[in-house]
Motif scaffolding. Structure first.
Motif, PDB file in Angstrom:
ATOM      1  N   ASP A   2       0.865  -1.172   0.000  1.00 50.79           N
ATOM      2  CA  ASP A   2       0.000   0.000   0.000  1.00 50.79           C
ATOM      3  C   ASP A   2       0.898   1.217   0.000  1.00 50.79           C
ATOM      4  OD1 ASP A   2      -1.941   2.109   0.780  1.00 50.79           O
ATOM      5  OD2 ASP A   2      -3.248   0.392   1.157  1.00 50.79           O
ATOM      6  N   ASP A   3       0.470   2.265  -0.664  1.00 49.28           N
ATOM      7  CA  ASP A   3       1.276   3.480  -0.720  1.00 49.28           C
ATOM      8  C   ASP A   3       0.959   4.455   0.408  1.00 49.28           C
ATOM      9  OD1 ASP A   3      -1.233   3.796  -2.012  1.00 49.28           O
ATOM     10  OD2 ASP A   3      -0.551   5.667  -2.902  1.00 49.28           O
ATOM     11  N   GLY A  19       2.260 -13.599  12.673  1.00 52.05           N
ATOM     12  CA  GLY A  19       3.523 -14.071  12.097  1.00 52.05           C
ATOM     13  C   GLY A  19       4.320 -12.939  11.499  1.00 52.05           C
ATOM     14  N   LYS A  20       5.299 -13.301  10.700  1.00 49.06           N
ATOM     15  CA  LYS A  20       6.181 -12.317  10.068  1.00 49.06           C
ATOM     16  C   LYS A  20       5.389 -11.474   9.069  1.00 49.06           C
ATOM     17  CE  LYS A  20      10.284 -11.880   7.263  1.00 49.06           C
ATOM     18  NZ  LYS A  20      11.268 -12.562   6.453  1.00 49.06           N
ATOM     19  N   VAL A  21       5.614 -10.167   9.107  1.00 47.85           N
ATOM     20  CA  VAL A  21       4.923  -9.239   8.222  1.00 47.85           C
ATOM     21  C   VAL A  21       5.967  -8.385   7.511  1.00 47.85           C
ATOM     22  CG1 VAL A  21       3.289  -7.318   8.105  1.00 47.85           C
ATOM     23  CG2 VAL A  21       2.939  -9.137   9.769  1.00 47.85           C
ATOM     24  N   SER A  22       5.861  -8.274   6.197  1.00 49.19           N
ATOM     25  CA  SER A  22       6.748  -7.427   5.406  1.00 49.19           C
ATOM     26  C   SER A  22       5.904  -6.553   4.493  1.00 49.19           C
ATOM     27  CB  SER A  22       7.684  -8.273   4.536  1.00 49.19           C
ATOM     28  OG  SER A  22       8.484  -9.103   5.320  1.00 49.19           O
ATOM     29  N   PHE A  23       6.400  -5.362   4.242  1.00 53.08           N
ATOM     30  CA  PHE A  23       5.707  -4.447   3.349  1.00 53.08           C
ATOM     31  C   PHE A  23       6.687  -3.898   2.328  1.00 53.08           C
ATOM     32  CE2 PHE A  23       2.993  -4.532   6.995  1.00 53.08           C
ATOM     33  CZ  PHE A  23       1.733  -4.505   6.444  1.00 53.08           C
ATOM     34  N   VAL A  32       9.283 -10.065  -7.223  1.00 47.36           N
ATOM     35  CA  VAL A  32      10.601 -10.588  -6.829  1.00 47.36           C
ATOM     36  C   VAL A  32      10.698 -10.651  -5.307  1.00 47.36           C
ATOM     37  CG1 VAL A  32      13.094 -10.171  -6.894  1.00 47.36           C
ATOM     38  CG2 VAL A  32      11.696  -9.748  -8.935  1.00 47.36           C
ATOM     39  N   THR A  33      10.288  -9.576  -4.642  1.00 47.27           N
ATOM     40  CA  THR A  33      10.302  -9.531  -3.181  1.00 47.27           C
ATOM     41  C   THR A  33       9.446 -10.658  -2.613  1.00 47.27           C
ATOM     42  OG1 THR A  33      10.595  -7.137  -3.249  1.00 47.27           O
ATOM     43  CG2 THR A  33       9.815  -8.072  -1.173  1.00 47.27           C
TER      44      THR A  33
END
Length: 112
Positions: A2-3, A19-23, A32-33
């Motif tokens: 989200d921007d 759990g693990k959260v990435s943004f 790719v991420t």
């Protein structure tokens, strides 16, 4: 993805206990991420500045390394055509903003 930093912060705070959260806001590299992180869920805002969340979802769906990830789209749109396209692409109803965090958490817990 989200921007809006406020939405990112709210989602991170709500989802961290699960759990693990990435943004990321690197819209051109999200696939790719995601392939490196191998997430179970990928949340994507439909209304992004440089590309639509629908386009990102299509790119992710085309990546065989991410076939197991559930795509959850979010939007402030109320246009039925956008909501139907999002649901057809992901198989999951689009979450309308403002996000009901309790409903989102319940949904994720049910799918894990």
């Amino acid at each position: 993805m989200d921007d809006d930093p406020l939405i990112v912060h709210a989602l991170a705070r709500a989802l961290r206990p699960l759990g693990k959260v990435s943004f990321t806001n690197a819209f051109d590299r999200v696939h790719v991420t995601a392939a490196l992180a191998q997430p179970r869920f990928i949340l994507i805002d439909i209304d992004l500045p440089d590309v639509t969340g629908l386009d990102i979802a299509r790119t992710i769906r085309a990546n065989p390394e991410l076939k197991g990830a559930d795509l959850i789209l979010m939007t402030a749109h109320s246009a039925d055509a956008v909501l139907k396209e999002g649901e057809a692409l992901t198989g999951i109803p689009v979450f309308k903003k403002p996000i009901n965090m309790e409903r989102l958490l319940d949904f994720i817990k049910q799918r894990t």
